[in-house]
Design an enzyme around this catalytic site. Structure first.
Site, mmCIF file in Angstrom:
data_model
loop_
_atom_site.group_PDB
_atom_site.id
_atom_site.type_symbol
_atom_site.label_atom_id
_atom_site.label_comp_id
_atom_site.label_asym_id
_atom_site.label_seq_id
_atom_site.Cartn_x
_atom_site.Cartn_y
_atom_site.Cartn_z
ATOM 1 N N ASP A 8 0.560 -1.128 -0.196
ATOM 2 C CA ASP A 8 -0.247 0.165 0.170
ATOM 3 C C ASP A 8 0.821 1.255 -0.259
ATOM 4 O O ASP A 8 1.931 0.951 -0.397
ATOM 5 C CB ASP A 8 -0.761 -0.142 0.953
ATOM 6 N N CYS A 65 3.022 -2.993 4.062
ATOM 7 C CA CYS A 65 2.331 -2.370 4.591
ATOM 8 C C CYS A 65 3.199 -1.173 5.818
ATOM 9 O O CYS A 65 4.185 -1.843 5.697
ATOM 10 C CB CYS A 65 1.002 -2.735 4.719
ATOM 11 N N THR A 67 3.220 -1.822 8.786
ATOM 12 C CA THR A 67 3.429 -2.278 9.796
ATOM 13 C C THR A 67 3.695 -3.954 9.378
ATOM 14 O O THR A 67 4.329 -5.189 9.892
ATOM 15 C CB THR A 67 2.417 -2.918 10.643
ATOM 16 N N GLY A 68 2.980 -4.432 8.389
ATOM 17 C CA GLY A 68 3.095 -5.714 7.286
ATOM 18 C C GLY A 68 1.799 -6.706 8.241
ATOM 19 O O GLY A 68 1.586 -7.699 7.825
ATOM 20 N N GLY A 70 -1.628 -5.753 8.235
ATOM 21 C CA GLY A 70 -2.913 -5.825 7.316
ATOM 22 C C GLY A 70 -2.563 -6.839 6.386
ATOM 23 O O GLY A 70 -3.527 -7.358 5.816
ATOM 24 N N HIS A 98 10.003 -24.507 8.894
ATOM 25 C CA HIS A 98 9.014 -25.089 9.558
ATOM 26 C C HIS A 98 7.692 -25.031 9.072
ATOM 27 O O HIS A 98 6.399 -26.059 9.002
ATOM 28 C CB HIS A 98 8.746 -24.831 11.042
ATOM 29 N N ASN A 99 6.966 -24.083 8.582
ATOM 30 C CA ASN A 99 5.842 -23.670 7.877
ATOM 31 C C ASN A 99 5.701 -23.484 6.428
ATOM 32 O O ASN A 99 4.226 -23.175 5.463
ATOM 33 C CB ASN A 99 4.905 -22.274 8.740
ATOM 34 N N HIS A 133 6.602 -31.508 9.994
ATOM 35 C CA HIS A 133 6.117 -29.663 9.747
ATOM 36 C C HIS A 133 4.864 -30.456 8.892
ATOM 37 O O HIS A 133 4.167 -29.738 9.445
ATOM 38 C CB HIS A 133 7.408 -29.053 9.760
HETATM 39 C C1 RB5 Z 1 -2.042 2.422 6.959
HETATM 40 O O1 RB5 Z 1 -1.931 4.292 7.217
HETATM 41 C C2 RB5 Z 1 -1.478 1.321 7.615
HETATM 42 O O2 RB5 Z 1 -2.605 1.229 8.129
HETATM 43 C C3 RB5 Z 1 -1.387 0.133 6.705
HETATM 44 O O3 RB5 Z 1 0.196 0.228 6.451
HETATM 45 C C4 RB5 Z 1 -1.139 -0.457 7.386
HETATM 46 O O4 RB5 Z 1 0.196 -0.793 8.699
HETATM 47 C C5 RB5 Z 1 -1.911 -2.272 8.312
HETATM 48 O O5 RB5 Z 1 -2.029 -2.815 8.666
#
Ligand code: RB5
Length: 147
Positions: A8, A65, A67-68, A70, A98-99, A133
């Protein structure tokens, strides 16, 4: 390897660095977007990416994204996907061994470029160990048929 990627707006810069690195290493990469830093909704890009990995068109997927989180949650809704959020090389290696993870998720707001590149390398270069596994993965994936 054939690798599908998506992000994103909050993951664009890191995605572009990862794409360059994968291409340099000789991988065939398809970028499913987004392509600008204009605010967008990650499922719009991650769902087509995860479906293309799940149907065998691509060997692996990489999604980014802020945080990784979403992107990984979204990818894991697609049947056949095992997407792991990894911000350290130990996890990236272990989730392959393992996964048998077929998708990697990272957060551009969480990890620096240097570490992200090492995580990517560990994810792409580590083989699945199979053995005990497989039984666990079979139980995990059987849920998709039950629900
Ligand atoms: C965008 O602001 C943020 O919410 C998205 O990139 C992500 O981190 C969501 O999990």
């Amino acid at each position: 390897m054939k690798i599908a990627v998506a992000c994103d707006h909050a993951g664009l810069q890191l995605k572009n660095v990862l794409i360059e690195e994968m291409q340099k290493a000789g991988h065939e990469v398809k970028d499913f977007g987004t392509y600008t830093e204009e605010s967008c909704d990650y499922p719009d890009y991650v769902i087509p990416t995860a479906k293309a990995v799940a149907n065998g068109e691509f060997d692996r997927g990489v999604v980014v994204c802020g945080t990784g989180l979403g992107v990984s949650m979204t990818a894991n809704k697609v049947h056949g996907i095992r997407c792991a959020v990894c911000h350290d090389t130990f996890s990236a290696k272990a989730t392959r061994q393992h996964n048998d993870a077929n998708m990697l998720a990272m957060g551009q707001r969480v990890v620096g470029t240097g570490v992200a590149l090492e995580v990517l390398k560990a994810f792409l270069e580590t083989d699945y160990e199979g053995g005990r596994h497989q039984r666990r993965i079979d139980k995990m994936m059987a849920l998709e048929k039950q629900q």
